[in-house]
Design an enzyme around this catalytic site. Structure first.
Site, PDB file in Angstrom:
ATOM      1  N   ASP A  62       1.113  -1.567   0.405  1.00  0.00           N
ATOM      2  CA  ASP A  62       0.263   0.098   0.066  1.00  0.00           C
ATOM      3  C   ASP A  62       1.311   1.324  -0.290  1.00  0.00           C
ATOM      4  OD1 ASP A  62      -2.774   1.739   0.374  1.00  0.00           O
ATOM      5  OD2 ASP A  62      -1.835   1.632   2.356  1.00  0.00           O
ATOM      6  N   ASP A  76      -0.004   4.859   1.020  1.00  0.00           N
ATOM      7  CA  ASP A  76      -0.572   6.223   2.129  1.00  0.00           C
ATOM      8  C   ASP A  76      -0.345   5.512   3.646  1.00  0.00           C
ATOM      9  OD1 ASP A  76      -1.393   8.796   0.267  1.00  0.00           O
ATOM     10  OD2 ASP A  76      -2.794   6.696  -0.484  1.00  0.00           O
TER      11      ASP A  76
END
Length: 233
Positions: free
Chosen positions: A13, A15
């Site tokens: 991922d 963020d």
């Protein structure tokens, strides 16, 4: 070793996992809610994290009963956030880990709910190490029909990486929705939650880390770190 099967591909991922952008979302949304006398709780943030922008905005508007549409909230949020995203920094251990997998020829991908415009702003000062990724999947990818916690984005990342068996993919995620997305895809998942979060919420992950800096490759059958493995470029 945590996984019975050898891990062949790794998916990150972005963020809150690779880049410290979640603090920007918190600042801007808290600022917006002040005019309505509302606060942005950690519980609310967890419900929104990892989702596509409009889905997250709908949750905020509905749950706090705001007298605005999700689109109006986003119209306020996006310009303010974009000002701050350009200043975001890598999180501890992020560059080190990306370089490590690249050096050991482990295929790696980013799978982010951020759309293409937002992604470009956030990574503008980090192209030198984001170029290490073999595949980058963004939230507005036409093959990602449903956002996290649905498995679409991770399955698409695995497909483009050439992974035949999802259970040989390892995902690193900071959000509950992202963790569920990885598990729903049949993958191994490491949770790297915010330090202020209740770690028990992530007990269904295969491992919980305080930061990427605490990742031990030997836990997953990879060679140990050596002096080449640093956060420097």
């Amino acid at each position: 070793m945590i996984s019975e099967k050898a891990i062949t591909h790794v998916i990150f991922d972005m963020d809150g996992t690779l880049l410290d952008t979640e603090s920007v979302y918190t600042v801007v949304t808290s600022e917006y809610l002040l005019k309505f006398g509302k606060t942005y709780s950690r519980e609310m943030k967890n419900k929104m994290m990892g989702k596509k922008a409009l889905e997250a905005a709908q949750i905020l508007v509905d749950e706090l009963q705001l007298p605005v549409t999700p689109e109006e909230y986003l119209a306020f949020r996006e310009p303010r956030q974009n000002e701050l995203f350009g200043q975001c920094k890598p999180l501890p251990g992020a560059i080190k880990l990306v370089k490590y997998f690249k050096r050991h020829k482990i295929p790696i991908s980013v799978a982010t709910s951020s759309n293409s415009v937002s992604f470009a702003i956030k990574t503008n000062n980090h192209k030198h190490w984001f170029d290490y990724f073999d595949v980058i999947i963004k939230g507005d990818d036409p093959n990602v029909k449903q956002g996290k916690p649905f498995p679409d984005i991770f399955l698409e990342a695995a497909r483009r990486l050439g992974a035949v068996d999802p259970s040989t993919c390892l995902v690193l995620e900071d959000s509950l929705n992202g963790l569920l997305s990885a598990l729903n895809a049949g993958m191994k998942a490491i949770a790297v939650p915010d330090p202020s979060d209740d770690k028990s919420l992530y007990s269904h992950s295969h491992q919980v880390l305080h930061s990427l800096d605490h990742f031990n490759p030997e836990d997953w059958g990879f060679p140990k770190f050596d002096e080449q493995d640093t956060d420097s470029i």
